[in-house]
Enzyme design. Structure first.
Site, PDB file in Angstrom:
ATOM      1  N   ARG A   9      -3.210   8.040  -0.005  1.00 20.95           N
ATOM      2  CA  ARG A   9      -3.665   7.123   1.046  1.00 20.95           C
ATOM      3  C   ARG A   9      -3.599   7.815   2.410  1.00 20.95           C
ATOM      4  O   ARG A   9      -2.512   8.164   2.874  1.00 20.95           O
ATOM      5  CB  ARG A   9      -2.760   5.898   1.044  1.00 20.95           C
ATOM      6  CG  ARG A   9      -2.991   4.960   2.186  1.00 20.95           C
ATOM      7  CD  ARG A   9      -1.846   3.978   2.333  1.00 20.95           C
ATOM      8  NE  ARG A   9      -2.114   3.086   3.433  1.00 20.95           N
ATOM      9  CZ  ARG A   9      -1.185   2.394   4.062  1.00 20.95           C
ATOM     10  NH1 ARG A   9       0.084   2.487   3.699  1.00 20.95           N
ATOM     11  NH2 ARG A   9      -1.495   1.619   5.050  1.00 20.95           N
ATOM     12  N   GLU A  52      14.507  -0.595  10.437  1.00 22.60           N
ATOM     13  CA  GLU A  52      13.048  -0.662  10.263  1.00 22.60           C
ATOM     14  C   GLU A  52      12.521   0.765  10.268  1.00 22.60           C
ATOM     15  O   GLU A  52      12.924   1.582  11.106  1.00 22.60           O
ATOM     16  CB  GLU A  52      12.411  -1.459  11.410  1.00 22.60           C
ATOM     17  CG  GLU A  52      10.885  -1.506  11.313  1.00 22.60           C
ATOM     18  CD  GLU A  52      10.232  -2.244  12.484  1.00 22.60           C
ATOM     19  OE1 GLU A  52      10.957  -2.736  13.374  1.00 22.60           O
ATOM     20  OE2 GLU A  52       8.986  -2.303  12.502  1.00 22.60           O
ATOM     21  N   TYR A 112      -0.143   9.658   6.587  1.00 25.22           N
ATOM     22  CA  TYR A 112       1.087   9.325   5.864  1.00 25.22           C
ATOM     23  C   TYR A 112       1.664  10.491   5.053  1.00 25.22           C
ATOM     24  O   TYR A 112       2.730  10.333   4.453  1.00 25.22           O
ATOM     25  CB  TYR A 112       0.830   8.112   4.951  1.00 25.22           C
ATOM     26  CG  TYR A 112       0.424   6.885   5.725  1.00 25.22           C
ATOM     27  CD1 TYR A 112       1.291   6.301   6.641  1.00 25.22           C
ATOM     28  CD2 TYR A 112      -0.848   6.313   5.570  1.00 25.22           C
ATOM     29  CE1 TYR A 112       0.918   5.178   7.381  1.00 25.22           C
ATOM     30  CE2 TYR A 112      -1.227   5.194   6.298  1.00 25.22           C
ATOM     31  CZ  TYR A 112      -0.337   4.635   7.201  1.00 25.22           C
ATOM     32  OH  TYR A 112      -0.698   3.530   7.933  1.00 25.22           O
ATOM     33  N   ALA A 137       2.170  -3.090   6.659  1.00 20.86           N
ATOM     34  CA  ALA A 137       1.375  -3.995   7.510  1.00 20.86           C
ATOM     35  C   ALA A 137       2.063  -5.331   7.747  1.00 20.86           C
ATOM     36  O   ALA A 137       1.825  -5.978   8.778  1.00 20.86           O
ATOM     37  CB  ALA A 137       0.003  -4.197   6.886  1.00 20.86           C
ATOM     38  N   ARG A 163      -0.608   4.189  17.714  1.00 23.88           N
ATOM     39  CA  ARG A 163      -1.828   3.939  16.935  1.00 23.88           C
ATOM     40  C   ARG A 163      -2.580   2.714  17.493  1.00 23.88           C
ATOM     41  O   ARG A 163      -2.444   2.399  18.649  1.00 23.88           O
ATOM     42  CB  ARG A 163      -1.445   3.795  15.460  1.00 23.88           C
ATOM     43  CG  ARG A 163      -0.805   5.074  14.894  1.00 23.88           C
ATOM     44  CD  ARG A 163      -0.434   4.925  13.439  1.00 23.88           C
ATOM     45  NE  ARG A 163      -1.620   4.700  12.616  1.00 23.88           N
ATOM     46  CZ  ARG A 163      -1.569   4.258  11.351  1.00 23.88           C
ATOM     47  NH1 ARG A 163      -0.393   4.016  10.786  1.00 23.88           N
ATOM     48  NH2 ARG A 163      -2.666   4.069  10.668  1.00 23.88           N
ATOM     49  N   ASN A 212      10.585  -0.437   5.136  1.00 22.03           N
ATOM     50  CA  ASN A 212       9.264  -0.090   5.661  1.00 22.03           C
ATOM     51  C   ASN A 212       8.369  -1.269   5.297  1.00 22.03           C
ATOM     52  O   ASN A 212       7.891  -1.367   4.173  1.00 22.03           O
ATOM     53  CB  ASN A 212       8.718   1.204   5.060  1.00 22.03           C
ATOM     54  CG  ASN A 212       7.384   1.582   5.716  1.00 22.03           C
ATOM     55  OD1 ASN A 212       6.749   0.751   6.377  1.00 22.03           O
ATOM     56  ND2 ASN A 212       6.961   2.822   5.531  1.00 22.03           N
ATOM     57  N   ASN A 215       0.799  -1.235   0.000  1.00 20.22           N
ATOM     58  CA  ASN A 215       0.000   0.000   0.000  1.00 20.22           C
ATOM     59  C   ASN A 215       0.831   1.285   0.000  1.00 20.22           C
ATOM     60  O   ASN A 215       0.287   2.377  -0.116  1.00 20.22           O
ATOM     61  CB  ASN A 215      -1.004   0.019   1.178  1.00 20.22           C
ATOM     62  CG  ASN A 215      -1.952  -1.163   1.111  1.00 20.22           C
ATOM     63  OD1 ASN A 215      -2.606  -1.364   0.087  1.00 20.22           O
ATOM     64  ND2 ASN A 215      -2.018  -1.957   2.159  1.00 20.22           N
TER      65      ASN A 215
END
Ligand code: DQA
Length: 148
Positions: free
Chosen positions: A21, A99, A26, A78, A108, A75, A14
């Protein structure tokens, strides 16, 4: 002359939709904009910048980094929260692994709080938006320089 540093920057599912998005989370920059930021931050380093929506392709690309890459920035999107396969692939690397997340997953939803990638990473950069990619490239360059 010292060897040109090679940094692989891998992006998961994504992230091809960055810019449209959930921009309140983001940001408004596209992945192409972010790639340019990485190239600039690399200051002559070779940046191999890729995105896929497929977990197995990410595994293949992580394995590819075993040869030729001096550092890996990932990255996982998900898949970071779900993928033992990514963790296992990262554990095969002997180069620094960073990461990276645009948002701060810890702030979140609860399902974003666990990462299978963190325990296989050298360090984590999260919550700094697109700027995080520049920070990651800088960190990667430092780690490459500091390696024996
Ligand atoms: C993300 C955070 C993940 O939780 C999410 O699934 C993403 C993007 C980030 O960059 O903030 O797709 O990795």
């Amino acid at each position: 002359m010292a060897e040109t540093p090679v940094i692989h920057v891998l992006n998961g599912p994504n992230l091809n939709l960055l810019g449209v998005r959930e921009p309140h989370i983001y940001g408004h920059e596209t992945l192409a904009d972010i790639e340019q930021r990485c190239v600039k931050a690399g200051g002559g380093a070779k940046i191999v910048f890729r995105q896929t929506n497929h977990e197995g392709v990410l595994v293949d690309w992580i394995q590819e980094a075993r040869e030729g890459a001096h550092a890996l920035i990932l990255n996982p999107a998900a898949y970071g929260h779900t993928s033992v396969a990514l963790h296992d692939a990262l554990k095969t690397l002997s180069i620094p692994v960073i990461e990276l997340h645009l948002s701060n997953p810890a702030a979140r939803e609860a399902f974003r709080h666990h990462s299978y990638v963190s325990s296989a990473a050298t360090g984590v950069i999260a919550g700094f938006g697109a700027n995080g990619y520049e920070l990651a490239v800088q960190a990667a360059l430092n780690l490459i320089r500091e390696r024996p």
